[in-house]
Motif scaffolding. Structure first.
Motif, PDB file in Angstrom:
ATOM      1  N   LEU A  95     -12.116  24.924   0.750  1.00 45.60           N
ATOM      2  CA  LEU A  95     -11.096  25.801   1.354  1.00 45.60           C
ATOM      3  C   LEU A  95     -11.774  26.910   2.170  1.00 45.60           C
ATOM      4  CD1 LEU A  95      -8.059  26.430   1.509  1.00 45.60           C
ATOM      5  CD2 LEU A  95      -8.285  27.728  -0.601  1.00 45.60           C
ATOM      6  N   THR A  96     -12.859  27.451   1.617  1.00 47.75           N
ATOM      7  CA  THR A  96     -13.581  28.523   2.325  1.00 47.75           C
ATOM      8  C   THR A  96     -14.144  28.001   3.651  1.00 47.75           C
ATOM      9  OG1 THR A  96     -14.178  29.414   0.173  1.00 47.75           O
ATOM     10  CG2 THR A  96     -15.383  30.285   2.058  1.00 47.75           C
ATOM     11  N   GLN A  97     -14.686  26.817   3.606  1.00 47.20           N
ATOM     12  CA  GLN A  97     -15.227  26.198   4.834  1.00 47.20           C
ATOM     13  C   GLN A  97     -14.121  26.037   5.885  1.00 47.20           C
ATOM     14  OE1 GLN A  97     -18.125  25.367   5.861  1.00 47.20           O
ATOM     15  NE2 GLN A  97     -19.266  25.834   3.992  1.00 47.20           N
ATOM     16  N   ALA A  98     -12.959  25.535   5.427  1.00 49.91           N
ATOM     17  CA  ALA A  98     -11.841  25.309   6.354  1.00 49.91           C
ATOM     18  C   ALA A  98     -11.364  26.631   6.942  1.00 49.91           C
ATOM     19  CB  ALA A  98     -10.703  24.601   5.621  1.00 49.91           C
ATOM     20  N   LEU A  99     -11.365  27.636   6.099  1.00 51.78           N
ATOM     21  CA  LEU A  99     -10.925  28.964   6.542  1.00 51.78           C
ATOM     22  C   LEU A  99     -11.886  29.526   7.602  1.00 51.78           C
ATOM     23  CD1 LEU A  99      -9.062  31.422   6.156  1.00 51.78           C
ATOM     24  CD2 LEU A  99     -10.532  32.132   4.272  1.00 51.78           C
ATOM     25  N   ARG A 100     -13.175  29.364   7.339  1.00 53.70           N
ATOM     26  CA  ARG A 100     -14.181  29.838   8.296  1.00 53.70           C
ATOM     27  C   ARG A 100     -13.982  29.118   9.647  1.00 53.70           C
ATOM     28  NH1 ARG A 100     -19.552  31.457   7.336  1.00 53.70           N
ATOM     29  NH2 ARG A 100     -19.487  30.548   5.258  1.00 53.70           N
ATOM     30  N   GLN A 101     -13.741  27.818   9.543  1.00 52.90           N
ATOM     31  CA  GLN A 101     -13.563  27.026  10.758  1.00 52.90           C
ATOM     32  C   GLN A 101     -12.308  27.493  11.522  1.00 52.90           C
ATOM     33  OE1 GLN A 101     -13.380  22.873   9.819  1.00 52.90           O
ATOM     34  NE2 GLN A 101     -13.385  22.282  11.986  1.00 52.90           N
ATOM     35  N   ALA A 102     -11.223  27.734  10.780  1.00 53.74           N
ATOM     36  CA  ALA A 102      -9.968  28.175  11.421  1.00 53.74           C
ATOM     37  C   ALA A 102     -10.173  29.538  12.104  1.00 53.74           C
ATOM     38  CB  ALA A 102      -8.852  28.237  10.394  1.00 53.74           C
TER      39      ALA A 102
ATOM     40  N   VAL B 146      -7.017  26.403  16.058  1.00 53.69           N
ATOM     41  CA  VAL B 146      -6.961  27.286  14.894  1.00 53.69           C
ATOM     42  C   VAL B 146      -6.177  26.648  13.740  1.00 53.69           C
ATOM     43  CG1 VAL B 146      -4.940  28.544  15.781  1.00 53.69           C
ATOM     44  CG2 VAL B 146      -6.419  29.637  14.092  1.00 53.69           C
ATOM     45  N   ALA B 147      -5.179  25.843  14.080  1.00 46.05           N
ATOM     46  CA  ALA B 147      -4.281  25.303  13.044  1.00 46.05           C
ATOM     47  C   ALA B 147      -4.898  24.140  12.285  1.00 46.05           C
ATOM     48  CB  ALA B 147      -2.961  24.859  13.685  1.00 46.05           C
ATOM     49  N   ALA B 148      -5.742  23.369  12.981  1.00 43.50           N
ATOM     50  CA  ALA B 148      -6.156  22.075  12.423  1.00 43.50           C
ATOM     51  C   ALA B 148      -6.758  22.134  11.010  1.00 43.50           C
ATOM     52  CB  ALA B 148      -7.116  21.391  13.387  1.00 43.50           C
ATOM     53  N   PRO B 149      -7.725  23.010  10.738  1.00 42.21           N
ATOM     54  CA  PRO B 149      -8.377  22.931   9.410  1.00 42.21           C
ATOM     55  C   PRO B 149      -7.442  23.221   8.240  1.00 42.21           C
ATOM     56  CG  PRO B 149      -9.654  24.279  10.960  1.00 42.21           C
ATOM     57  CD  PRO B 149      -8.332  24.041  11.589  1.00 42.21           C
ATOM     58  N   LEU B 150      -6.389  24.009   8.481  1.00 39.81           N
ATOM     59  CA  LEU B 150      -5.566  24.452   7.354  1.00 39.81           C
ATOM     60  C   LEU B 150      -4.152  23.883   7.374  1.00 39.81           C
ATOM     61  CD1 LEU B 150      -6.657  28.212   7.542  1.00 39.81           C
ATOM     62  CD2 LEU B 150      -7.343  26.571   5.791  1.00 39.81           C
ATOM     63  N   ALA B 151      -3.877  23.074   8.393  1.00 44.41           N
ATOM     64  CA  ALA B 151      -2.483  22.671   8.618  1.00 44.41           C
ATOM     65  C   ALA B 151      -1.865  21.887   7.465  1.00 44.41           C
ATOM     66  CB  ALA B 151      -2.383  21.862   9.911  1.00 44.41           C
TER      67      ALA B 151
END
Lengths: 406, 472
Positions: free
Chosen positions: B12-19, B28-33
């Motif tokens: 989740l942290t990785q996805a957040l950093r990516q977003a 911006v939406a893709a990693p957390l969508a």
């Protein structure tokens, strides 16, 4: 839950039972001498399970029982099939059908013989013989006398065995196929006396007659026995040829147990020729068949032989595993000679790895067992083997290979 | 879109950093969508997906600021204002290395806040969706794990079938499998909502009663009324209620929010064919799972799943589990060999297996098994009635005659030729009868392209043998 129907279910179901037996018979006839496929065997047993409860279906049921009996024996069925034969016997007695009773007793005897219940086998054969006599069925008598001869041989009553086979011969026409079996019995008696050339002669005559009559199973038996006799005559190439012929024929007709026995004998031949890898290949094919058909004695033999082959290859751990299995099985059977043989084989495998503590109790057991071995030649042979093992236990002397004779 | 595992904080942290790194781009939406909080935010935003994600992240940063102001500031400066770390570190009076460590802490703290919010939203969703289901009649699954896994993947496959039929004899576990599947969807597949409509008109209780369920038998109207009440909560339904009137509403809803809807016990319908056209209209992207004792092989777009009997090992495991639940000591201590007669009598039918265990609370096992074989005792009679009565009474005479030949058929089944020999029926009649028996799941068709065999379940065999024993 009460089923409501617009027809008479009892009458309908009874018709179905008979139709099913007819169908099972029809399927069996398509297979002739070969073992029917598993699906047809199951179909026939299911048909019998119901028809043996229905008196009016007896004429069909007896046909199915008698058609199925040799095929079930041939395909290695023992305990389960024995139950059906007993039920059939009961039914035949109730129906006063002596002809069927005689045949079923003959097949029961055969099954007991293969299950090594020789007293029971003898009892059934004698009753079958009496019935065949009452019915004036000479061929049935001859067949039964031949099997009684085999049982007598197994019980080491060789004179009686000879008398039985002579009586059988007296009842048969010169070209009757059953004579092939008479020659097999005579050959086996010579084999027991280690008269290899005479044995081979009888087996050849048996083979010639069965080939003439195209009797496949008898041909296979002829090849199998001839192959063994020729090995003792050190005619190795010819022995190999006949054993391979036997294996191929047993395979064709679907007789797994006899195929496995011939494989084991071919393995023994290869072992004599110092070709342990080829021997192992044969033994490995035979072993699962004996296990599946719960033929403990032959499984014990083949495990012993596998142990020997591994010893030739100096693969001691594998040798130990096989000998342990063989010893375990022989302990369940009343055969001191072959138990002694396996015990010594296992002891040698342990001693070769310097596991003296594992070998010591086995040698002790082998020593006490010597008393039970009645045949003086065997006793001398094993005493010599035991002495060599005891020397190995004390020192490091190598011993000769113990070969198990079938 | 790969689903993000919300329980994995590192992921989740990785996805957040990516977003956050893509804050000013449409990516911006893709990693957390895939997270529910962002999808919920999207539905209330008029400014597109990206803005919805930015709004939610902005809210989360505010929440972080309330607890750890410096960390929130660091993230805003680094990602929203795109300032280099050297500058941010200087402003925060930190060494650059220490600022990087703080950035990592800040991302983790923000990820934890997102995780909490997501879990809260999920448990609310789970509770809301589970309310639509009936209470489960099992507490552990036996022998269907692989099947469940495969169905879970098939149902979610965007290119996969839309109508499914779980088919099999009474008590075999069709409803259990459907229930387990939708519960898994609730837990793990957030792209789908779920619905459940029961058409069951009676229930077999394990103490041996058949209890009618409340209400009149279902019609297409009542099915869609129940479905609409469940799925369109808060929206007034048309009055008077008609299928035609509610269809556009359901269609709109099911197209917008994909659902997996179970219609349980479809065999109680007089005419399934009236229902299927409506279900086709409502499907895609939604899915319908039907459970029934009747096959629908005439419907090419219905994906059939024959629910199999339990194998011996799973059957024994179920028996022991049931014995443990009921605290029947001697059953628990029994060896496989002692328990096998139960399996031999009733096969792998879970309902019958559970009934037998329940009966041993009162009677000795041999008595229970004999009762089963002789159809003695009220419970056993009721079990047979529950499983076979409706099917039997719906059979024509030729089909009844055909079914009565099956006790003579070996376990691995009979060929058509074999059945023709036993019954002496002409091939056309036998063919039709077998088609009916297979459709009713009284007879099972096995085999391949080259050879077909027909057989029956062990429980059907016990039942028929018992009948035969009465006649002989």
């Amino acid at each position: 839950m009460a089923i409501t129907m617009t027809f008479d279910p009892t009458a309908l179901f009874n018709d179905y039972v008979k139709n099913n037996v007819e169908y099972a018979l029809q399927r069996l006839q398509t297979n002739n001498v070969r073992t029917p496929p598993l699906t047809d065997q199951e179909l026939a047993l299911q048909a019998l399970a119901f028809s043996l409860n229905l008196a009016s279906s007896w004429p069909l049921t007896r046909r199915l029982l008698l058609a199925l009996a040799p095929k079930m024996e041939q395909s290695g069925h023992r305990q389960e099939w024995h139950t059906y034969l007993l039920e059939g016997l009961h039914f035949s007695q109730q129906a006063g059908d002596r002809r069927t009773e005689a045949e079923l007793r003959f097949h029961l005897g055969l099954l007991y013989q293969l299950m090594r219940r020789f007293d029971d086998a003898e009892k059934q054969y004698e009753q079958a013989l009496e019935l065949f006599k009452q019915l004036d069925e000479t061929h049935g008598q001859a067949r039964t006398l031949n099997r009684l001869a085999i049982v007598a041989r197994q019980k080491r009553r060789f004179d009686l065995a000879l008398a039985r086979v002579e009586e059988a011969e007296s009842l048969l026409a010169p070209d009757d196929t059953e004579r092939a079996y008479c020659y097999l019995v005579r050959g086996s008696l010579c084999h027991d006396r280690r008269e290899w050339a005479e044995a081979a002669g009888y087996f050849r005559r048996s083979l010639e007659l069965s080939e003439k009559k195209r009797a496949l199973r008898e041909m296979a038996w002829g090849h199998a026995n001839l192959g063994m006799a020729l090995r003792h005559l050190e005619q190795m190439e010819e022995s190999e040829h006949h054993l391979k012929q036997a294996i191929s024929l047993f395979d064709d007709i679907g007789d797994p147990v006899n195929k496995a026995i011939s494989l084991m004998n071919l393995g023994n031949l290869y072992l004599t020729l110092e070709e342990p890898e080829k021997a192992l290949d044969c033994y490995r094919q035979a072993e699962p068949i004996f296990r599946e058909t719960q033929d403990i004695m032959n499984e014990a033999k083949v495990c012993n032989n596998i142990g020997m082959a591994y010893r030739h290859l100096k693969r001691w751990n594998e040798a130990v595993t096989s000998y342990v299995r063989s010893v375990t099985l022989w302990r369940q059977l009343d055969n001191p000679v072959l138990l002694e043989n396996a015990l010594l084989g296992l002891a040698i495998a342990y001693l070769s790895q310097d596991h003296k503590e594992s070998a010591r109790p086995l040698l002790k057991e082998a020593e006490s067992l010597l008393e039970e071995i009645q045949d003086p030649r065997s006793q001398d042979f094993f005493r010599q083997e035991l002495d060599e093992c005891l020397k190995m236990l004390e020192g490091t002397e190598e011993t000769a290979v113990v070969e198990q004779e079938r | 879109m790969n689903a993000l595992n919300v329980n994995d904080l590192e992921q989740l942290t990785q996805a957040l950093r990516q977003a956050l790194s893509q804050w000013h781009t449409p990516q911006v939406a893709a990693p957390l969508a895939s997270l529910k909080i962002f999808r919920a935010g999207r539905s209330s935003s008029n400014n597109g997906v990206e803005q919805a994600v930015r709004d939610v992240l902005d809210d989360m940063l505010d929440q972080l600021a309330a607890e750890q102001a410096e960390l929130a500031t660091l993230l805003r400066q680094r990602y929203l204002e795109c300032r280099p770390m050297s500058e941010v570190a200087k402003e925060l009076n930190r060494s650059e290395a220490s600022a990087y460590r703080d950035q990592r802490r800040a991302l983790e703290a923000l990820a934890r806040l997102i995780q909490d919010a997501e879990m809260q939203l999920r448990s609310a969703r789970t509770a809301r969706l589970e309310q639509r289901l009936e209470p489960p009649t099992y507490d552990k699954l036996f022998g269907v794990h692989d099947l469940l896994e495969s169905m879970f993947n098939t149902v979610r496959d965007p290119e996969g079938p839309r109508l499914f039929l779980f088919v099999g004899m009474g008590g075999i576990g069709k409803t259990t499998l459907a229930d387990a599947l939708v519960r898994r969807i609730i837990e793990e597949e957030h792209a789908f909502e779920v619905g459940w409509v029961s058409a069951r008109d009676r229930v077999f209780r394990l103490w041996g009663d058949i209890v009618p369920t409340s209400g009149a038998p279902l019609t297409p109207e009542s099915v869609f009324e129940r479905m609409a009440e469940q799925l369109l909560s808060g929206i007034p339904l048309p009055t008077p209620f008609t299928v035609e009137a509610v269809m556009p509403m359901l269609e709109k809803h099911l197209k917008r929010v994909p659902h997996v809807v179970v219609i349980d016990n479809l065999e109680t319908f007089e005419d399934v064919n009236t229902l299927l056209p409506y279900l086709r209209q409502l499907s895609n992207p939604s899915r319908f799972i039907l459970t029934s004792r009747l096959s629908l092989h005439g419907e090419p777009d219905v994906h059939h799943l024959r629910v199999p009997e339990l194998g011996a090992e799973d059957a024994l495991a179920l028996i022991r589990h049931e014995a443990r639940n009921r605290n029947i000591d001697y059953m628990l201590q029994a060896s496989d060999e002692e328990l096998m007669p139960i399996y031999q009598a009733v096969g792998g039918n879970p309902l019958a297996l559970r009934l037998v265990v329940g009966q041993t609370y009162v009677h000795a096992l041999p008595t229970v098994l004999e009762d089963l074989n002789m159809a003695r005792g009220r419970s056993v009679e009721q079990l047979y009635t529950y499983i076979f009565h409706r099917a039997w009474t719906s059979l024509d005479e030729v089909s009844q005659r055909t079914l009565l030949s099956f006790p003579l058929v070996p376990q691995r089944g009979a060929t058509f030729d074999h059945l023709a020999h036993i019954t002496k029926l002409d091939p056309d009649s036998l063919h039709d009868a077998l088609e009916i028996l297979v459709r009713l799941n009284l007879v099972e068709r096995r085999g391949n392209m080259h050879e077909v065999r027909f057989t029956i379940h062990s429980l059907t065999r016990s039942f028929l043998k018992e009948q035969v024993a009465k006649w002989q």
